[in-house]
Scaffold this motif. Structure first.
Motif, PDB file in Angstrom:
ATOM      1  N   GLU A   1     -45.666 -16.193 -58.771  1.00  0.00           N
ATOM      2  CA  GLU A   1     -44.642 -15.261 -59.252  1.00  0.00           C
ATOM      3  C   GLU A   1     -44.869 -13.851 -58.724  1.00  0.00           C
ATOM      4  O   GLU A   1     -43.944 -13.041 -58.711  1.00  0.00           O
ATOM      5  CB  GLU A   1     -44.649 -15.249 -60.782  1.00  0.00           C
ATOM      6  N   LEU A   2     -46.079 -13.572 -58.270  1.00  0.00           N
ATOM      7  CA  LEU A   2     -46.400 -12.236 -57.771  1.00  0.00           C
ATOM      8  C   LEU A   2     -46.421 -12.171 -56.243  1.00  0.00           C
ATOM      9  O   LEU A   2     -46.179 -11.113 -55.680  1.00  0.00           O
ATOM     10  CB  LEU A   2     -47.759 -11.788 -58.322  1.00  0.00           C
ATOM     11  N   ALA A   3     -46.760 -13.256 -55.588  1.00  0.00           N
ATOM     12  CA  ALA A   3     -46.828 -13.257 -54.120  1.00  0.00           C
ATOM     13  C   ALA A   3     -46.534 -14.662 -53.612  1.00  0.00           C
ATOM     14  O   ALA A   3     -47.316 -15.232 -52.849  1.00  0.00           O
ATOM     15  CB  ALA A   3     -48.193 -12.777 -53.658  1.00  0.00           C
ATOM     16  N   GLY A   4     -45.404 -15.195 -54.048  1.00  0.00           N
ATOM     17  CA  GLY A   4     -45.102 -16.598 -53.804  1.00  0.00           C
ATOM     18  C   GLY A   4     -45.160 -17.052 -52.365  1.00  0.00           C
ATOM     19  O   GLY A   4     -45.879 -17.988 -52.025  1.00  0.00           O
ATOM     20  N   GLY A   5     -44.397 -16.408 -51.479  1.00  0.00           N
ATOM     21  CA  GLY A   5     -44.335 -16.845 -50.093  1.00  0.00           C
ATOM     22  C   GLY A   5     -45.666 -16.736 -49.385  1.00  0.00           C
ATOM     23  O   GLY A   5     -46.113 -17.674 -48.705  1.00  0.00           O
ATOM     24  N   TRP A   6     -46.330 -15.604 -49.557  1.00  0.00           N
ATOM     25  CA  TRP A   6     -47.617 -15.404 -48.892  1.00  0.00           C
ATOM     26  C   TRP A   6     -48.680 -16.319 -49.470  1.00  0.00           C
ATOM     27  O   TRP A   6     -49.503 -16.872 -48.742  1.00  0.00           O
ATOM     28  CB  TRP A   6     -48.040 -13.939 -49.026  1.00  0.00           C
ATOM     29  N   LEU A   7     -48.696 -16.481 -50.775  1.00  0.00           N
ATOM     30  CA  LEU A   7     -49.674 -17.376 -51.382  1.00  0.00           C
ATOM     31  C   LEU A   7     -49.461 -18.815 -50.929  1.00  0.00           C
ATOM     32  O   LEU A   7     -50.419 -19.559 -50.734  1.00  0.00           O
ATOM     33  CB  LEU A   7     -49.607 -17.298 -52.911  1.00  0.00           C
TER      34      LEU A   7
ATOM     35  N   LEU B   1     -50.976  -9.930 -70.545  1.00  0.00           N
ATOM     36  CA  LEU B   1     -51.249 -10.591 -69.270  1.00  0.00           C
ATOM     37  C   LEU B   1     -50.386  -9.925 -68.219  1.00  0.00           C
ATOM     38  O   LEU B   1     -49.168 -10.115 -68.172  1.00  0.00           O
ATOM     39  CB  LEU B   1     -50.925 -12.086 -69.382  1.00  0.00           C
ATOM     40  N   VAL B   2     -51.007  -9.112 -67.386  1.00  0.00           N
ATOM     41  CA  VAL B   2     -50.279  -8.266 -66.443  1.00  0.00           C
ATOM     42  C   VAL B   2     -50.898  -8.392 -65.053  1.00  0.00           C
ATOM     43  O   VAL B   2     -52.017  -8.898 -64.899  1.00  0.00           O
ATOM     44  CB  VAL B   2     -50.308  -6.789 -66.897  1.00  0.00           C
ATOM     45  N   PRO B   3     -50.185  -7.937 -64.002  1.00  0.00           N
ATOM     46  CA  PRO B   3     -50.804  -7.920 -62.674  1.00  0.00           C
ATOM     47  C   PRO B   3     -52.149  -7.203 -62.713  1.00  0.00           C
ATOM     48  O   PRO B   3     -52.308  -6.174 -63.379  1.00  0.00           O
ATOM     49  CB  PRO B   3     -49.775  -7.157 -61.832  1.00  0.00           C
ATOM     50  N   THR B   4     -53.132  -7.758 -62.021  1.00  0.00           N
ATOM     51  CA  THR B   4     -54.512  -7.299 -62.147  1.00  0.00           C
ATOM     52  C   THR B   4     -54.669  -5.802 -61.949  1.00  0.00           C
ATOM     53  O   THR B   4     -55.383  -5.135 -62.710  1.00  0.00           O
ATOM     54  CB  THR B   4     -55.408  -8.053 -61.145  1.00  0.00           C
TER      55      THR B   4
END
Length: 296
Positions: free
Chosen positions: A218-224, A263-266
């Protein structure tokens, strides 16, 4: 004669066949060092995979730095709050150069002992190379309160905690700060991971703190997805998870600061994080075991 290869590790050509075969396969633990300190613990197979991941996911090095700084800030916060015992699950290889390069000085044991010299730390990893190097570097001249390194599988949680208890270095009767940072994506079976975290929550004493970071599509879908594909081709399973499933890893434990789990982006978890405005590829949460325990 020089008997060492990269990072002072043994020259692969001089090792027995079994060891050479082991070193010829990329290792997730060694690959991670490439993204953290340039790969001083890595062999060519590791460097190849790590660099191919960077080609499809250029933010990976930044993601590792964000995670590392979050760990440092969380360790300092928990020590300042009076937590005197720490369990570092999936510790990986110690960062070579962290002593001479202050920017890399992010070892959990060092941070904790700066804040609380009598605090105790147990590092755990399944990778035998990481355990060996950790024992060599993390326990040198440590003294009775210094860190201990244990070989163990986070998915075999009950036996792992039994081994921790048998060491006598930590007490399961007093609160423990547990770090599970960038570890669970490397275990791809959701049911196993959920069961492991449930066992951990049940066994930890009241007042213990669970800190988890976990990559998410959900935060870096394509790259991950690209990184996941490269790792899979190298025979290394990797499983970014949705935020809802990551939240389930905490059960019904409340947030360290009270109320529902945050629960948030690091990079956004700590106000002091130097990369707070930058993009994250993972979520972070820090929760505490309540007095009433938990039902799941």
């Amino acid at each position: 004669m020089n008997h060492t290869g990269p990072a002072g590790l043994p020259d692969a050509a001089l090792l027995p066949a079994e060891a050479r075969e082991w070193l010829s396969r990329p290792s997730a633990a060694r690959i991670a060092t490439v993204w953290q300190d340039g790969g001083r613990n890595a062999y060519p197979a590791d460097l190849d995979v790590a660099n191919r991941v960077l080609e499809v996911f250029p933010r990976q090095a930044d993601a590792a730095a964000i995670n590392r700084e979050h760990g440092r800030l969380t360790a300092r916060e928990l020590a300042d709050r009076g937590i005197g015992q720490f369990l570092d699950l999936g510790c990986g290889y110690p960062l070579l150069g962290h002593i001479s390069e202050p920017g890399l000085r992010t070892e959990l044991g060092e941070i904790v002992h700066d804040a609380s010299p009598l605090a105790r730390v147990v590092h755990v990893d399944l990778e035998r190379g990481a355990v060996a190097h950790s024992r060599a570097m993390r326990t040198a001249d440590a003294g009775s309160h210094g860190p201990v390194v244990l070989s163990g599988d986070i998915l075999d949680t009950a036996n792992l905690l039994d081994a921790v208890q048998d060491l006598g270095h930590l007490s399961l009767k007093r609160p423990i700060g547990v770090f599970v940072h960038d570890v669970l994506p490397w275990a791809v079976d959701d049911d196993q991971v959920l069961a492991a975290m449930a066992c951990l929550r049940r066994r930890l004493p009241v007042g213990s703190v669970l800190s988890i970071t976990h990559s998410s599509p959900e935060l870096a879908g394509g790259w991950l997805a690209g990184a996941q594909r490269v790792l899979r081709q190298a025979g290394i399973p990797y499983r970014p998870r949705p935020r809802s499933l990551i939240a389930d890893l905490f059960g019904d434990w409340p947030d360290l600061d009270g109320g529902p789990l945050r629960l948030v982006p690091t990079a956004q978890h700590h106000d002091e994080h130097s990369r707070r405005s930058g993009p994250s590829a993972a979520y972070a949460g820090v929760a505490v075991k309540p007095l009433a325990g938990e039902s799941r």
